[in-house]
Design a protein around this motif. Structure first.
Motif, short mmCIF file in Angstrom:
data_model
loop_
_atom_site.label_atom_id
_atom_site.label_comp_id
_atom_site.label_asym_id
_atom_site.label_seq_id
_atom_site.Cartn_x
_atom_site.Cartn_y
_atom_site.Cartn_z
N LEU A 140 -31.08 -18.53 -113.14
CA LEU A 140 -31.18 -17.10 -113.41
C LEU A 140 -32.63 -16.69 -113.65
O LEU A 140 -33.06 -15.61 -113.24
CB LEU A 140 -30.33 -16.74 -114.63
CG LEU A 140 -28.82 -16.93 -114.47
CD1 LEU A 140 -28.11 -16.80 -115.82
CD2 LEU A 140 -28.25 -15.93 -113.46
N LEU A 141 -33.40 -17.57 -114.30
CA LEU A 141 -34.82 -17.29 -114.51
C LEU A 141 -35.60 -17.46 -113.20
O LEU A 141 -36.58 -16.73 -112.97
CB LEU A 141 -35.39 -18.21 -115.59
CG LEU A 141 -34.79 -18.04 -116.99
CD1 LEU A 141 -35.49 -18.97 -117.98
CD2 LEU A 141 -34.89 -16.59 -117.46
N ASP A 142 -35.18 -18.41 -112.36
CA ASP A 142 -35.81 -18.54 -111.04
C ASP A 142 -35.62 -17.26 -110.24
O ASP A 142 -36.54 -16.76 -109.59
CB ASP A 142 -35.21 -19.72 -110.28
CG ASP A 142 -35.40 -21.05 -110.99
OD1 ASP A 142 -36.31 -21.14 -111.84
OD2 ASP A 142 -34.62 -21.98 -110.72
N GLN A 143 -34.41 -16.72 -110.30
CA GLN A 143 -34.12 -15.46 -109.60
C GLN A 143 -34.91 -14.31 -110.20
O GLN A 143 -35.39 -13.43 -109.47
CB GLN A 143 -32.61 -15.19 -109.64
CG GLN A 143 -31.80 -16.19 -108.85
CD GLN A 143 -30.32 -16.08 -109.12
OE1 GLN A 143 -29.87 -15.27 -109.93
NE2 GLN A 143 -29.53 -16.91 -108.44
N ALA A 144 -35.02 -14.31 -111.55
CA ALA A 144 -35.79 -13.26 -112.21
C ALA A 144 -37.25 -13.29 -111.75
O ALA A 144 -37.88 -12.25 -111.53
CB ALA A 144 -35.72 -13.43 -113.73
#
Length: 455
Positions: A120-124
């Motif tokens: 989710l942080l990679d996507q963010a």
């Protein structure tokens, strides 16, 4: 790039980006846009979550275990009430519990467990690079909530780390490197540092426990600091946790309170974890909103911390729940194929895994080398309990170690009180030199403390 769809309805593809829409639910990595009439394939919700994970896990394939060892001994049944009945109102961190009330991972490892959904942080990070700051904070909010999902049906206590105990996690398949250390005994503080794909997260946590009749309350103290490589920073604190029905009934865990995710750029987020009620349908609910620097609400968030989280667009100023379309931000992974007595998730099962190659390069302070924890994982309960009692005697020496000038090996406390990673761990690991790392799981005596010199 294609995402899989929850419901079997007629779908239309968004012309605004990689986002597929039906009348009620939308999955995607961008906001709403104009729709055309192109019909796309119909997929299942289970496959959608796997696909979202796959998008972020582009690193090398790593084989990890999918079950715990079979127990060697039969576990004893001991009533928790018989142990804590005389401790009403006391800080449970000061109470020595038998090993039967532990799960075979430490609190340092539990810190890393909250990175199960690090994609989710990679996507963010990718959203921010593309200029979509709204989706960035939505994904950050989803990550902040997802860390609670593994606590459902987890009713045992992680091991309390010894002073100077560490835990490393190198997960190239997730693009993660993580390090945590017990940096203070009184008060009990753990610091951690994690690096991902375009982001870094640091935190220092101190949890205060109170026994209140038939429940235990855990009040977190500390702040999480997330920084992307473009300079955008988000900070937030965790909410209160309470474990109910310790004496009678089914033990349950709940999280409640306000979580305010503050950004240094365009958006911030406020989330309310609703306290459980007698109505089962309202349990575990999380609701909140995203607002811009002017205080205008631009998106709304809803869901359950043990299941999934959605956001609702406000492009037309309509907050009516029946009219709004729901966008999936996150969904909890499936439980492990091989169930275990501790209700560990598939990800948690991998945290304490060790092999001869890894054991050779770990520092003597790593949680995987802690003997009581290893015996518990193997189902050697008598040995685990004996080792736990031995190591708890070490804890009594921790205050004296601090008074003698002991300092954390990998973290430094700034003037503002925050602990920051000073670097050098992975370089020391590569060289195999662990200078300054005490043999904390060995025998520590007062003579040892007196003879030890600290910088």
């Amino acid at each position: 790039m294609q995402y899989k769809i929850l419901r079997e309805h007629k779908m239309r593809k968004s012309t605004a980006g990689e986002c597929f829409v039906d009348q009620t639910i939308v999955y995607g990595l961008v906001g709403l846009g104009d729709m055309d009439d192109e019909v796309i394939s119909e997929k299942t919700a289970e496959s959608e979550n796997a696909e979202m994970n796959k998008l972020a896990l582009e690193g090398p394939s790593v084989k990890r275990r999918n079950k715990l060892p079979d127990p060697i001994e039969k576990e004893k049944c001991i009533s928790l009430w018989s142990v804590i009945k005389d401790s009403i109102g006391k800080d449970l961190t000061l109470i020595c519990l038998p090993v039967y009330f532990n799960e075979p991972i430490s609190s340092l490892q539990r810190c890393f467990e909250e990175f199960e959904y690090s994609h989710l942080l990679d996507q963010a990070h990718e959203h921010g690079k593309a200029g979509n700051n709204l989706m960035r904070i939505l994904k950050v909010a989803a990550f902040a909530v997802s860390g609670y999902s593994s606590t459902e049906n987890r009713h045992r206590k992680p091991f309390n780390p010894l002073l100077g105990e560490t835990y490393e996690a190198d997960y190239p398949e997730k693009g993660l490197r993580f390090l945590s250390e017990k940096v203070s005994h009184h008060p009990s503080i753990m610091a951690c540092h994690c690096e991902g794909k375009g982001w870094k997260l640091r935190a220092a946590a101190n949890i205060k426990l109170k026994y209140r009749g038939s429940s235990i309350q855990l009040d977190p103290v500390g702040t999480l600091n997330l920084e992307f490589d473009d300079g955008e920073i988000f900070t937030w604190s965790k909410v209160t946790t309470r474990i109910y029905n310790l004496i009678f009934g089914n033990v349950r865990c709940d999280h409640h309170g306000m979580m305010h995710i503050r950004g240094n750029s365009q958006y911030s987020c406020k989330l309310k974890f609703k306290e459980r009620s007698i109505l089962e349908c309202s349990s575990h609910q999380v609701n909140g909103f995203i607002e811009d620097v002017s205080g205008k609400k631009v998106a709304q968030i809803s869901g359950k911390w043990d299941d999934s989280l959605y956001y609702h667009s406000n492009e037309e100023g309509n907050w009516d729940a029946k009219e709004r379309e729901k966008f999936l931000l996150w969904r909890r992974n499936k439980p492990p194929v091989f169930q275990n007595r501790y209700n560990l998730t598939s990800f948690a099962i991998t945290l304490n895994e060790v092999n001869p190659v890894l054991e050779e390069v770990l520092p003597p302070t790593d949680s995987r080398l802690r003997p009581d924890q290893r015996h518990l994982e193997n189902g050697e309960f008598d040995k685990a309990n004996a080792e736990k009692l031995r190591l708890e005697k070490h804890q009594r020496m921790s205050t004296r170690l601090q008074e003698a000038g002991w300092k954390p090996r990998w973290f430094h406390r700034d003037g503002d009180g925050a602990f920051r990673y000073i670097g050098g761990y992975w370089e020391a690991r590569e060289r195999g030199h662990w200078d300054g790392c005490l043999n904390i799981f060995g025998d520590i005596t007062q003579d040892y403390v007196n003879s030890t010199r600290f910088p």
